[in-house]
Write a protein that holds these residues in place. Structure first.
Motif, PDB file in Angstrom:
ATOM      1  N   VAL A 127      55.175 -22.120  56.628  1.00  0.00           N
ATOM      2  CA  VAL A 127      54.178 -23.198  56.578  1.00  0.00           C
ATOM      3  C   VAL A 127      53.311 -23.140  55.329  1.00  0.00           C
ATOM      4  CG1 VAL A 127      54.073 -23.425  59.084  1.00  0.00           C
ATOM      5  CG2 VAL A 127      52.500 -21.861  57.936  1.00  0.00           C
ATOM      6  N   ARG A 128      53.316 -21.998  54.625  1.00  0.00           N
ATOM      7  CA  ARG A 128      52.490 -21.864  53.423  1.00  0.00           C
ATOM      8  C   ARG A 128      53.088 -20.797  52.522  1.00  0.00           C
ATOM      9  NH1 ARG A 128      46.484 -19.191  53.599  1.00  0.00           N
ATOM     10  NH2 ARG A 128      47.729 -17.730  54.830  1.00  0.00           N
ATOM     11  N   LEU A 129      53.033 -21.040  51.208  1.00  0.00           N
ATOM     12  CA  LEU A 129      53.474 -20.055  50.221  1.00  0.00           C
ATOM     13  C   LEU A 129      52.316 -19.756  49.283  1.00  0.00           C
ATOM     14  CD1 LEU A 129      55.652 -18.344  48.780  1.00  0.00           C
ATOM     15  CD2 LEU A 129      56.226 -20.397  47.445  1.00  0.00           C
ATOM     16  N   GLU A 130      51.894 -18.488  49.241  1.00  0.00           N
ATOM     17  CA  GLU A 130      50.884 -18.036  48.291  1.00  0.00           C
ATOM     18  C   GLU A 130      51.593 -17.229  47.204  1.00  0.00           C
ATOM     19  OE1 GLU A 130      47.138 -16.579  50.650  1.00  0.00           O
ATOM     20  OE2 GLU A 130      48.946 -16.250  51.862  1.00  0.00           O
ATOM     21  N   ILE A 131      51.229 -17.477  45.962  1.00  0.00           N
ATOM     22  CA  ILE A 131      51.893 -16.792  44.854  1.00  0.00           C
ATOM     23  C   ILE A 131      50.927 -16.658  43.693  1.00  0.00           C
ATOM     24  CG2 ILE A 131      52.841 -18.891  43.795  1.00  0.00           C
ATOM     25  CD1 ILE A 131      55.468 -17.178  43.372  1.00  0.00           C
ATOM     26  N   ALA A 132      51.126 -15.628  42.877  1.00  0.00           N
ATOM     27  CA  ALA A 132      50.267 -15.395  41.721  1.00  0.00           C
ATOM     28  C   ALA A 132      50.285 -16.607  40.802  1.00  0.00           C
ATOM     29  CB  ALA A 132      50.736 -14.154  40.977  1.00  0.00           C
ATOM     30  N   ASN A 133      49.118 -16.941  40.231  1.00  0.00           N
ATOM     31  CA  ASN A 133      49.020 -18.179  39.448  1.00  0.00           C
ATOM     32  C   ASN A 133      49.673 -18.091  38.076  1.00  0.00           C
ATOM     33  OD1 ASN A 133      47.179 -16.544  38.170  1.00  0.00           O
ATOM     34  ND2 ASN A 133      45.433 -17.937  38.388  1.00  0.00           N
ATOM     35  N   ASN A 134      50.188 -16.902  37.706  1.00  0.00           N
ATOM     36  CA  ASN A 134      50.906 -16.797  36.434  1.00  0.00           C
ATOM     37  C   ASN A 134      52.409 -16.951  36.606  1.00  0.00           C
ATOM     38  OD1 ASN A 134      51.318 -14.387  37.780  1.00  0.00           O
ATOM     39  ND2 ASN A 134      51.217 -13.110  35.932  1.00  0.00           N
ATOM     40  N   CYS A 135      52.831 -17.296  37.795  1.00  0.00           N
ATOM     41  CA  CYS A 135      54.263 -17.433  38.074  1.00  0.00           C
ATOM     42  C   CYS A 135      54.799 -18.729  37.455  1.00  0.00           C
ATOM     43  CB  CYS A 135      54.496 -17.428  39.577  1.00  0.00           C
ATOM     44  SG  CYS A 135      56.233 -17.398  40.036  1.00  0.00           S
ATOM     45  N   PRO A 136      55.927 -18.689  36.753  1.00  0.00           N
ATOM     46  CA  PRO A 136      56.485 -19.898  36.132  1.00  0.00           C
ATOM     47  C   PRO A 136      56.868 -20.952  37.174  1.00  0.00           C
ATOM     48  CG  PRO A 136      57.558 -17.906  35.303  1.00  0.00           C
ATOM     49  CD  PRO A 136      56.740 -17.488  36.477  1.00  0.00           C
ATOM     50  N   ASP A 137      56.825 -22.194  36.764  1.00  0.00           N
ATOM     51  CA  ASP A 137      57.179 -23.294  37.670  1.00  0.00           C
ATOM     52  C   ASP A 137      58.590 -23.142  38.224  1.00  0.00           C
ATOM     53  OD1 ASP A 137      54.716 -24.445  37.349  1.00  0.00           O
ATOM     54  OD2 ASP A 137      55.354 -25.905  35.840  1.00  0.00           O
ATOM     55  N   SER A 138      59.501 -22.625  37.410  1.00  0.00           N
ATOM     56  CA  SER A 138      60.886 -22.492  37.877  1.00  0.00           C
ATOM     57  C   SER A 138      60.971 -21.548  39.073  1.00  0.00           C
ATOM     58  CB  SER A 138      61.778 -21.983  36.738  1.00  0.00           C
ATOM     59  OG  SER A 138      61.304 -20.724  36.263  1.00  0.00           O
ATOM     60  N   ILE A 139      60.188 -20.473  39.056  1.00  0.00           N
ATOM     61  CA  ILE A 139      60.185 -19.524  40.171  1.00  0.00           C
ATOM     62  C   ILE A 139      59.467 -20.133  41.377  1.00  0.00           C
ATOM     63  CG2 ILE A 139      59.486 -17.237  40.949  1.00  0.00           C
ATOM     64  CD1 ILE A 139      61.708 -17.208  38.883  1.00  0.00           C
TER      65      ILE A 139
ATOM     66  N   GLU B 170      61.973 -23.944  47.572  1.00  0.00           N
ATOM     67  CA  GLU B 170      63.272 -24.377  48.110  1.00  0.00           C
ATOM     68  C   GLU B 170      63.773 -23.401  49.170  1.00  0.00           C
ATOM     69  OE1 GLU B 170      67.815 -25.399  46.534  1.00  0.00           O
ATOM     70  OE2 GLU B 170      66.233 -24.883  45.106  1.00  0.00           O
ATOM     71  N   GLN B 171      63.600 -22.095  48.922  1.00  0.00           N
ATOM     72  CA  GLN B 171      64.066 -21.097  49.881  1.00  0.00           C
ATOM     73  C   GLN B 171      63.333 -21.204  51.216  1.00  0.00           C
ATOM     74  OE1 GLN B 171      66.754 -19.157  49.282  1.00  0.00           O
ATOM     75  NE2 GLN B 171      66.808 -20.299  47.348  1.00  0.00           N
ATOM     76  N   PHE B 172      62.051 -21.566  51.156  1.00  0.00           N
ATOM     77  CA  PHE B 172      61.246 -21.627  52.377  1.00  0.00           C
ATOM     78  C   PHE B 172      61.127 -23.043  52.934  1.00  0.00           C
ATOM     79  CE2 PHE B 172      59.352 -17.793  50.265  1.00  0.00           C
ATOM     80  CZ  PHE B 172      59.854 -16.865  51.172  1.00  0.00           C
ATOM     81  N   ASP B 173      61.831 -23.984  52.315  1.00  0.00           N
ATOM     82  CA  ASP B 173      61.822 -25.382  52.770  1.00  0.00           C
ATOM     83  C   ASP B 173      60.392 -25.936  52.806  1.00  0.00           C
ATOM     84  OD1 ASP B 173      62.817 -27.803  53.651  1.00  0.00           O
ATOM     85  OD2 ASP B 173      62.811 -27.225  55.768  1.00  0.00           O
ATOM     86  N   LEU B 174      59.670 -25.736  51.707  1.00  0.00           N
ATOM     87  CA  LEU B 174      58.304 -26.223  51.576  1.00  0.00           C
ATOM     88  C   LEU B 174      58.201 -27.135  50.359  1.00  0.00           C
ATOM     89  CD1 LEU B 174      56.375 -22.857  52.206  1.00  0.00           C
ATOM     90  CD2 LEU B 174      56.645 -24.753  53.828  1.00  0.00           C
ATOM     91  N   ASP B 175      57.140 -27.935  50.311  1.00  0.00           N
ATOM     92  CA  ASP B 175      56.909 -28.773  49.136  1.00  0.00           C
ATOM     93  C   ASP B 175      55.675 -28.281  48.383  1.00  0.00           C
ATOM     94  OD1 ASP B 175      54.529 -29.927  50.254  1.00  0.00           O
ATOM     95  OD2 ASP B 175      55.770 -31.318  51.401  1.00  0.00           O
ATOM     96  N   HIS B 176      55.361 -28.927  47.271  1.00  0.00           N
ATOM     97  CA  HIS B 176      54.299 -28.437  46.397  1.00  0.00           C
ATOM     98  C   HIS B 176      52.923 -28.486  47.057  1.00  0.00           C
ATOM     99  CE1 HIS B 176      56.179 -27.480  42.506  1.00  0.00           C
ATOM    100  NE2 HIS B 176      57.119 -28.320  42.891  1.00  0.00           N
TER     101      HIS B 176
END
Length: 701
Positions: free
Chosen positions: A277-289, A295-301
């Protein structure tokens, strides 16, 4: 207490049609409460470490909000369900609104952490070292810790055709690593996942020789990041980004299960891998990652949260303590009437005793059970347990009582959210000791807080009862405000006996004399009490309602309050979290004021006050004014009839909270919460502080 006159007609209430004009969306209202908690992290009136604690509490609250509330909305959208909420707002719109608010709040949270709290903590010698903060002097120690403590338990997972994207546990800390080069088998591996070991602490104290004795902690994420190349020998890590996925953690049990405990154990295993239901990720992560993970977690932006710091703030807790950065210690007191009593039964035979936790100690409840477990005249103990825990002293005492030959019956609610596994353990402990354990009624959570002790006195059986607004959990009793009533009132004791009969046996609904109980009479009795005040106002008699609960969502009660307001009833609502009622709207609710208290202790008391033409009807309860409490749970609502105890609750548990001008927030007619501040020259009034000061025992006592 005067007899309640049954309302002759609730037709106005049942005909009342809610919409977004008269009903605040429940999920949005709950999120606003979480924002009020976050605001405490900015409040310079709180000690610094307490502000950090509020920031962590906000993270925990938000985790559960996404795991349960957002997950539920997403499930309804996935199933194309049409909203049945009284506000009528489509689920998709609510999710968009929550996403917008949550992104702003989380951005503010990390701003507070990075720009306010961490710099101020550093001034006191407390530092949390992240990857970019590592100094040369740290590296040898980090290297030693990594190879001795981390590498032996970490499991890097390459992503390739034979290693698909792994199932990652709910809220676990992970890293996605970008790689160059070939592995031992000659394969070109570009991506890998490194789950952080859950068995290791997230913040590790550096030795004194590196810190001059100050409290310096290095984050586990920084240690793994520093040595990420050592997990992929012969390859080069070109990027390392921490992330965390939050999943649906709600449980669904069929009502026709053969064994509730077994079914619950099976369901608990699936909680760790529910729908993302939610993906948290470091803000320096590239858009491609970012896009790959979404996509892996079936979530949108809209479900992506890029954060400037650790993604797992809920585990940013350490054992250090600097007294001047904490609230001044408060020692809960034992009420004077019990302080020097050798026998609690003798005291209760003469008078009722009211406990107001955490200002009053929880020990009298435990002591009563201890006395019962040892007393040869006690024949039986019956108790409901919602959140207690296997290490609870109460659980140990109940087990001891059973071993001592008492008839011990425990009604354990296995489905208390996030305590399910603990409650199964409690049930096993008590069963092994010889207690009778039942799980209540399938389809209805047992949320009532009751103890019934049967004692032989003068060749007759006498009952002693404890009724409460909060759980039998000593830890919660130090942090949550709750009321508990100890009484031998024959009618109340008989009512409690009948409710235990309903929970453990079978048969028709038993009529109670003084208690209201859900899911049977509580809702209708509340409507009657509100209508009674409405009729008084129409007749020109002073009418007043004060309600203090954790949440107000039930549509018919809200409609009844609107009708009462229109009739001229003065209504004050003290609502900790969710309030779906809209106050101060001309022609609808101008006589209704809503406030929320957010302070040192979590407000948890449920108190209902009705003026009743000067007779002051006062009730405490285990139930909030929510549909689930009133129709899907077993709840109790008990009257406070002793004049002294009644006055005590009205004065210090209600009116004092209405005077609070420091820890209060008020809801306006635009659905906005605003912090209350003392007017110029006004005396500062903090309700919780008044209750603490009131109980300070003089050193000469």
């Amino acid at each position: 207490m005067t007899q309640i006159m049954p309302a002759s007609n609730h037709s106005q209430i049942y005909e009342f049609q809610h919409s977004s004009e008269t009903y605040i969306n429940r999920e949005i209202s709950l999120f606003e409460f979480h924002k009020r908690v976050l605001a405490q992290a900015k409040d310079e009136n709180h000690p610094l470490l307490e502000r950090l604690n509020f920031l962590i509490i906000f993270s925990r609250n938000l985790d559960e909000f996404f795991e349960i509330r957002v997950a539920g909305l997403m499930k309804q959208v996935d199933m194309n369900s049409i909203t049945t909420a009284p506000d009528g707002i489509p689920n998709e719109v609510i999710l968009e609104h929550i996403s917008e608010k949550a992104h702003l709040a989380i951005e503010e949270q990390y701003h507070i952490l990075n720009n306010v709290l961490l710099p101020e903590l550093a001034d006191y010698g407390v530092k949390f070292i992240q990857y970019n903060d590592i100094e040369e002097k740290h590296k040898d120690w980090i290297k030693n810790y990594f190879f001795k403590q981390v590498q032996p338990v970490v499991t890097p997972i390459s992503l390739d055709p034979s290693h698909p994207f792994p199932r990652l546990v709910n809220k676990s800390l992970n890293f996605i690593v970008t790689l160059e080069g070939k592995d031992a088998f000659g394969r070109h591996i570009e991506l890998a996942i490194v789950p952080a070991p859950r068995s290791l602490p997230r913040a590790i104290r550096l030795p004194d020789e590196l810190t001059n004795g100050e409290e310096h902690y290095i984050l586990l994420s920084a240690i793994i990041h520093q040595h990420i190349n050592d997990l992929f020998p012969g390859m080069t890590a070109t990027g390392c980004y921490q992330f965390r996925v939050t999943r649906n953690a709600d449980l669904t049990l069929a009502e026709d299960v053969d064994d509730l405990a077994v079914a619950l154990k099976d369901e608990l295993s699936s909680r760790r891998f529910g729908r993302a239901v939610r993906l948290e990720i470091a803000n320096n992560c590239p858009d491609s990652i970012n896009n790959y993970l979404l996509e892996q977690f079936d979530l949108d932006h809209s479900q992506l949260y890029q954060v400037d710091g650790p993604v797992n703030l809920t585990r940013l807790i350490t054992n250090f303590d600097i007294p001047e950065l904490r609230f001044k210690p408060y020692q809960a007191v034992i009420p004077k009437v019990l302080r020097n009593a050798k026998n609690t039964f003798e005291v209760l035979s003469k008078q009722d005793v009211l406990l107001h936790h955490p200002f009053d100690s929880f020990k009298p409840v435990i002591n009563l059970l201890k006395e019962a477990a040892q007393d040869p005249n006690v024949l039986a103990i019956k108790q409901t347990l919602y959140r207690s825990g296997p290490d609870s002293e109460i659980v140990q005492v109940l087990a001891e009582a059973a071993r001592n030959g008492k008839e011990v019956t425990a009604v354990i609610e296995l489905r208390a959210r996030f305590d399910e596994e603990s409650n199964i353990t409690v049930a096993n402990i008590l069963q092994e000791a010889g207690a009778v354990v039942v799980y209540g009624i399938v389809g209805y959570k047992t949320h009532a807080k009751m103890i019934l002790i049967v004692r032989r006195e003068n060749n007759q059986l006498k009952r002693y009862v404890h009724l409460g607004t909060g759980n039998y959990h000593a830890g919660n009793a130090r942090m949550y405000t709750d009321y508990g009533l100890l009484t031998t009132d024959p009618d109340i004791c008989e009512d409690v006996h009948k409710i235990f009969q309903e929970l453990t046996g079978m048969g028709k609904l038993l009529k109670l004399k003084k208690l209201f109980h859900a899911p049977f009479t509580l809702h209708s009795q509340l409507l009657d009490l509100i209508q009674q005040e409405t009729e008084h106002a129409k007749a020109g008699i002073k009418a007043r309602i004060i309600i203090k609960v954790n949440a107000l969502t039930e549509p018919k009660l809200i409609a009844a309050l609107y009708i009462a307001s229109q009739a001229g009833v003065k209504i004050d609502l003290i609502i900790r979290s969710i309030c779906c009622l809209k106050p101060q709207i001309k022609g609808l609710s101008e006589n209704i004021h809503v406030r929320s208290i957010v302070g040192r202790f979590l407000e948890h008391t449920r108190v209902y006050y009705f003026h009743n033409a000067g007779n002051d009807d006062l009730y405490c309860a285990s139930a909030d004014w929510m549909g689930r409490n009133l129709f899907s749970r077993v709840e109790t609502c008990f009257p406070i009839e002793d004049k002294k105890l009644k006055k005590q609750i009205i004065e210090f548990g209600l009116l004092s909270y209405l005077k609070d001008n420091v820890r209060a927030w008020e809801l306006n007619d635009q659905d906005e919460w605003h912090a209350v501040h003392p007017e110029e020259g006004a005396e500062i009034h903090i309700a919780q502080q008044v209750l603490m000061q009131q109980r300070i025992i003089p050193t000469t006592a």
